[in-house]
Design a protein around this motif. Sequence first.
Motif, short mmCIF file in Angstrom:
data_model
loop_
_atom_site.label_atom_id
_atom_site.label_comp_id
_atom_site.label_asym_id
_atom_site.label_seq_id
_atom_site.Cartn_x
_atom_site.Cartn_y
_atom_site.Cartn_z
N VAL A 44 -24.60 12.50 19.93
CA VAL A 44 -23.96 11.34 20.53
C VAL A 44 -23.97 10.20 19.51
O VAL A 44 -25.01 9.68 19.15
N GLY A 45 -22.78 9.86 19.00
CA GLY A 45 -22.67 8.80 18.01
C GLY A 45 -22.33 9.35 16.64
O GLY A 45 -23.06 10.18 16.10
N GLY A 46 -21.20 8.92 16.11
CA GLY A 46 -20.73 9.41 14.80
C GLY A 46 -20.90 8.38 13.70
O GLY A 46 -20.06 8.28 12.80
N GLY A 47 -21.99 7.61 13.77
CA GLY A 47 -22.34 6.75 12.65
C GLY A 47 -23.10 7.57 11.60
O GLY A 47 -23.09 8.80 11.65
N ILE A 48 -23.73 6.89 10.69
CA ILE A 48 -24.41 7.61 9.60
C ILE A 48 -25.49 8.54 10.14
O ILE A 48 -25.61 9.69 9.69
N ALA A 49 -26.26 8.09 11.12
CA ALA A 49 -27.33 8.95 11.65
C ALA A 49 -26.76 10.19 12.33
O ALA A 49 -27.20 11.31 12.07
N GLY A 50 -25.76 10.00 13.18
CA GLY A 50 -25.18 11.13 13.89
C GLY A 50 -24.50 12.11 12.95
O GLY A 50 -24.66 13.33 13.06
N GLU A 68 -17.90 10.50 19.29
CA GLU A 68 -17.82 9.16 18.71
C GLU A 68 -16.85 8.31 19.52
O GLU A 68 -15.70 8.69 19.71
N ALA A 69 -17.32 7.16 19.98
CA ALA A 69 -16.49 6.32 20.86
C ALA A 69 -15.33 5.66 20.11
O ALA A 69 -14.25 5.48 20.66
N ARG A 70 -15.56 5.28 18.84
CA ARG A 70 -14.49 4.60 18.11
C ARG A 70 -13.49 5.63 17.59
O ARG A 70 -13.71 6.84 17.67
N GLU A 71 -12.40 5.14 17.04
CA GLU A 71 -11.36 6.04 16.55
C GLU A 71 -11.68 6.56 15.15
O GLU A 71 -10.94 7.36 14.60
N ARG A 72 -12.77 6.07 14.58
CA ARG A 72 -13.15 6.51 13.24
C ARG A 72 -14.65 6.76 13.22
O ARG A 72 -15.39 6.18 14.00
N THR A 73 -15.07 7.64 12.33
CA THR A 73 -16.50 7.86 12.17
C THR A 73 -17.07 6.80 11.23
O THR A 73 -16.35 6.06 10.58
N GLY A 74 -18.38 6.75 11.17
CA GLY A 74 -19.04 5.82 10.24
C GLY A 74 -19.85 4.75 10.93
O GLY A 74 -20.75 4.18 10.32
N GLY A 75 -19.51 4.44 12.20
CA GLY A 75 -20.27 3.40 12.90
C GLY A 75 -20.13 2.06 12.19
O GLY A 75 -19.01 1.58 11.96
N ARG A 76 -21.27 1.49 11.83
CA ARG A 76 -21.24 0.18 11.17
C ARG A 76 -20.83 0.30 9.70
O ARG A 76 -20.61 -0.71 9.04
N ASN A 77 -20.76 1.49 9.19
CA ASN A 77 -20.18 1.68 7.85
C ASN A 77 -18.67 1.64 8.02
O ASN A 77 -18.06 2.62 8.45
N PHE A 78 -18.09 0.50 7.72
CA PHE A 78 -16.69 0.25 8.05
C PHE A 78 -16.03 -0.48 6.88
O PHE A 78 -16.42 -1.59 6.55
N THR A 79 -15.08 0.18 6.28
CA THR A 79 -14.32 -0.43 5.18
C THR A 79 -12.94 -0.79 5.71
O THR A 79 -12.28 0.07 6.31
N VAL A 80 -12.55 -2.03 5.51
CA VAL A 80 -11.27 -2.52 6.04
C VAL A 80 -10.23 -2.52 4.93
O VAL A 80 -10.46 -3.08 3.85
N GLY A 263 -14.77 2.02 -1.71
CA GLY A 263 -15.17 1.60 -0.37
C GLY A 263 -16.36 2.38 0.16
O GLY A 263 -16.48 3.59 -0.08
N MET A 264 -17.22 1.70 0.90
CA MET A 264 -18.44 2.33 1.43
C MET A 264 -18.12 3.48 2.37
O MET A 264 -18.90 4.42 2.51
N ASP A 265 -16.95 3.44 3.00
CA ASP A 265 -16.63 4.52 3.96
C ASP A 265 -16.32 5.85 3.28
O ASP A 265 -16.08 6.85 3.97
N GLN A 266 -16.36 5.88 1.96
CA GLN A 266 -16.26 7.19 1.30
C GLN A 266 -17.43 8.07 1.73
O GLN A 266 -17.32 9.31 1.72
N ILE A 267 -18.54 7.45 2.12
CA ILE A 267 -19.70 8.24 2.58
C ILE A 267 -19.43 8.91 3.92
O ILE A 267 -19.49 10.14 4.01
N PRO A 268 -19.09 8.16 5.00
CA PRO A 268 -18.79 8.88 6.26
C PRO A 268 -17.56 9.79 6.15
O PRO A 268 -17.51 10.83 6.82
N ARG A 269 -16.60 9.43 5.30
CA ARG A 269 -15.45 10.33 5.13
C ARG A 269 -15.89 11.66 4.55
O ARG A 269 -15.44 12.72 4.99
N ALA A 270 -16.75 11.60 3.56
CA ALA A 270 -17.23 12.85 2.94
C ALA A 270 -18.10 13.65 3.91
O ALA A 270 -18.00 14.88 3.99
N LEU A 271 -18.92 12.94 4.68
CA LEU A 271 -19.73 13.64 5.68
C LEU A 271 -18.84 14.30 6.72
O LEU A 271 -19.07 15.45 7.12
#
Length: 508
Positions: A44-50, A68-80, A263-271
């Motif tokens: 439950v939760g698609g941020g870095i921990a999940g 994941e509730a949001r439309e993107r993974t990463g949680g607070r790891n969010f690159t705009v 961008g920091m979201d390269q991490i959740p994207r790769a995960l």
Amino acid sequence: MFATMGALGLAPTAQAAARETPFRALSASDFHLTGRAAAKVVIVGGGIAGLTAAYELGKAGYDCTVLEARERTGGRNFTVRGGDTTTDLYGNAQTARFADGQYMNAGPARIPQWMVTLDYCRELGVPIEVFTNVNADAYLYNESAGMTKPERYRTAKADVYGHVSELLAKATDKGALDAELTAEDRERLVDFLKDWGELGDTLTYEGGERRGYTTVPAAAGTPGVPLGDVPTASAVFASGVGRYFSFEFGFDQAMLMFQPVGGMDQIPRALTRAIGARRIRTGAVVSKITDTGSGVTVTYTQGGRTRAVEADYCVAALPPNILAKVPHTLGSGVQGALEAITPSSAAKIGLEYRSRWWELDHRIYGGITETDQDVTHIWHPSYGFHGERGILIGYYNYGSNADSYAKLTPKGREERAVAAGVKIYGAKYRTELASSFSHHWRQTPHLEAAWHSTPGGPDAPRYQPLNEPTGRVHFAGDWLSYTDAWQHGAFTSARRAVTALHARVLAS
Ligand code: PHE
């Protein structure tokens, strides 16, 4: 007695020490000859921990589903980037207008060398580059101390270190430290201070090249014009600039620091890629967690329909303030622990400029300007040097400053941030502005916090129902770590959860 203190949470326990064994990645071969098999896990939760839980469990063949509730993974790891849209809890809708190649890291943005975040970048093939956390040419600005223009870090440091060194050297010379130090110690101390503070022969600070120049040294005939009058010790202390210097000594803030390229979201994207997008359901808002004794059922709504995932185990990796609002069967110990942890505010605004005037006119390449304004920190970009455009972080602030900006419209936030910046950098802070995008974590749906405060620390007894699995539910998140507000906390907490879950499956 030590063991008793440990049991009371006043000293590290043998159990805690045992946990500090290095993480060993799970592997499918762990099951060989055990008669056991990998289980099904709902995360439950698609941020870095999940994501990390799914990624690490996946290495041993666990069948994971991430909600994941949001439309993107990463949680607070969010690159705009240009085209990204958000709507905050006050109803402010924004679309980023940033040009191609420009981005802001609205959440995590800097990585110390010692954090496992870099190990994940290495393992996942996410390239990194230096993030400039401290820059001698960035500014300090304390309006409340009467400063009418900014001062360079280097100038402030020369003056503060110079005057402190002079005072200590003179005090030492006059015998004030005779009881503490031998004659030899005193001589060494004074030698150190002469060097540290650039003191003259009479142990007096008279300024010097460290302060900087109005015209820099160049070819023959141009020796350089040093910056004007050296302030008195009294003026230097009154300016308050010295209070910014200890920041860079912090274990988690010292240079060098790093950021992923692009961008920091390269991490959740790769995960996300490594886990497999088919295992991740976005737009999935969890509505109930039920431990049936023999498994876990998680119900969620997605696109107006209610669905459920049934699994053998669950990793709950939502922020605690959000998890506390989800109905569950996990008991009052879990609920009380979640409610004891409180959410904190932080916010950033990205100001995109048509030119990199801070490089051209101010000769500032990356780093942070510190202010006593409500914008708090102004960040210069650590990427895209000498490019055409660039994005400054016009505020990175916390608590009540972040909340008062949140109450403004996005346009109002921009105006207030720009007004503060103009005082420091001049008119181009307004005239070169192309667009802005602000992000307030406390007002972000499904997250509602930038980070959390865990009273007593994560090992306090009341959090035991979260640190130990409750029934078939394991918990993970930076908020259950000693590095809250860092991805390292999410990574290490997820590793701890999957290690426990795997041990349990192997022993079941
Ligand atoms: N990790 C965040 C940052 O570096 C928040 C934080 C700030 C955490 C300062 C600890 C200390 O900005």
